[in-house]
Design an enzyme around this catalytic site. Structure first.
Site, short mmCIF file in Angstrom:
data_model
loop_
_atom_site.label_atom_id
_atom_site.label_comp_id
_atom_site.label_asym_id
_atom_site.label_seq_id
_atom_site.Cartn_x
_atom_site.Cartn_y
_atom_site.Cartn_z
CG LEU A 25 -1.93 -1.17 1.29
CD1 LEU A 25 -2.60 -1.21 2.66
CD2 LEU A 25 -2.97 -1.03 0.18
CG ASP A 42 9.13 5.63 -3.89
OD1 ASP A 42 8.36 4.71 -3.55
OD2 ASP A 42 9.54 5.77 -5.05
CE LYS A 47 11.26 1.12 -0.98
NZ LYS A 47 10.30 1.81 -1.72
#
Length: 339
Positions: free
Chosen positions: A78, A181, A101
């Site tokens: 998600l 990210d 992660k």
């Protein structure tokens, strides 16, 4: 396929994220594990995902997936801000968890996930898949061998072209930002060099740039680190870069070793070694790092085989992420609340 006599995992997927095709679906097909259920906020998306990828059935909600007795492993791809809440919920439901992660939005929430994993007695792992590929293992082997001498400097850059403005990776409520990210990879890669550098690195300073139109969200960030043994490091990330660069270079007192793409080695499996004796290139294979990762995770779940990272490792990474944000003038990402 899975080896004879080894029980397959029964995996439930949270959401219908694009990354799941390469990060889970293909590896599960190769290794013989079952994708038994998928749930998404939009059921039609879950149905399309299940049809395309061979998931056995669709359930109505994330909560229904966690309650499903046939699901023993939950995969959580998600948006970043939803990693922590649904990791906690899955662990409370007694499921093994493979989480994309980072494991949570900030270090405080990551510590809650760690504690929940310990309480549940199930396996929790943050999906730093690059660590399982022979490229990364070889980098560490060369450093350990002494071929390039003592560690002096390491530089890691993880950068991609800009996602659309509407992408959740730019969303403050969903814990967006380049470090969340991409930079988590560069910081994690430096942390994993602790055994060769006298211990874990500490943050010296960081600087970054804000995404236009997304207040408080980092478009890029550079962090400078120092190891107890005196080596220094640079962990950089950029989410609006001119092209793709996921490289690492490790410099020692007698040479250097580098990998042009340590994060996605199936795209470039080279390890390049340079010393006074010359230069050589080793190729470590383009089998997906995600496949190696799923094999290792399954071995842990089914046989208790040790993993190189755990929930404590996830907390340490988030502490370094939070520190980098603060040093660069950003706030750590806020936690999301399930609705």
């Amino acid at each position: 396929m899975s080896e004879p006599g080894r029980e397959h995992l029964r995996i439930g997927v949270l959401g219908a994220a694009r990354i799941t095709s390469s990060s889970l679906v293909d590896p599960a097909r190769i290794t013989g594990h079952r994708l038994v259920a998928v749930a998404a906020r939009d059921r039609s998306r879950a149905e399309a995902f299940a049809s395309e990828h061979g998931v056995e059935r669709v359930v109505d909600s994330y909560a229904d997936l966690l309650a499903d007795p046939e699901v023993d492993v939950v995969y959580n791809p998600l948006p970043n801000g939803l990693h922590g809440p649904w990791n906690l919920a899955a662990l409370a439901a007694g499921k093994h968890v493979l989480s994309e992660k980072p494991s949570a939005s900030n270090a405080e929430e990551a510590a809650e996930v760690r504690d929940a994993a310990a309480k549940s007695g199930t396996v929790f792992m943050e999906a730093f898949h690059y660590l399982f590929h022979p490229v990364t293992r070889r980098l560490h082997e060369i450093l350990a061998s002494g071929e390039i001498g003592d560690l002096e400097r390491v530089e890691a850059l993880v950068a991609i072209g800009s996602p659309p403005d509407t992408d959740p990776r730019w969303s403050p409520p969903l814990a967006g930002g380049a470090v969340m990210d991409l930079g988590c990879y560069s910081l994690h890669a430096l942390r994993r060099l602790a055994p060769f550098a006298g211990g874990a690195p500490r943050l010296v300073s960081a600087r970054g740039g804000e995404r236009a139109g997304a207040p408080g969200v980092d478009e890029w960030l550079d962090a400078d680190l120092e190891f107890p043994g005196g080596a220094t490091g640079s962990a950089r990330c950029h989410m609006a870069y001119d092209g793709l660069d996921m490289s690492i270079r490790i410099t020692g007192s007698r040479g250097e070793v580098s990998a042009p793409n340590f994060v996605l080695p199936h795209l470039d499996d080279r390890v390049v070694v340079r010393t006074s004796e010359g230069e050589r290139t080793e190729r470590l294979g383009t089998r997906s790092s995600y496949t190696y990762q799923l094999e290792a995770f399954a071995a842990r779940v089914r046989e208790g085989t040790p993993l190189p990272l755990d929930a404590d490792d996830a907390v340490a990474t988030m502490e370094l992420i939070d520190a980098s944000y603060r040093s660069a003038g950003f706030e750590p990402r806020p936690r999301s609340v399930l609705k």
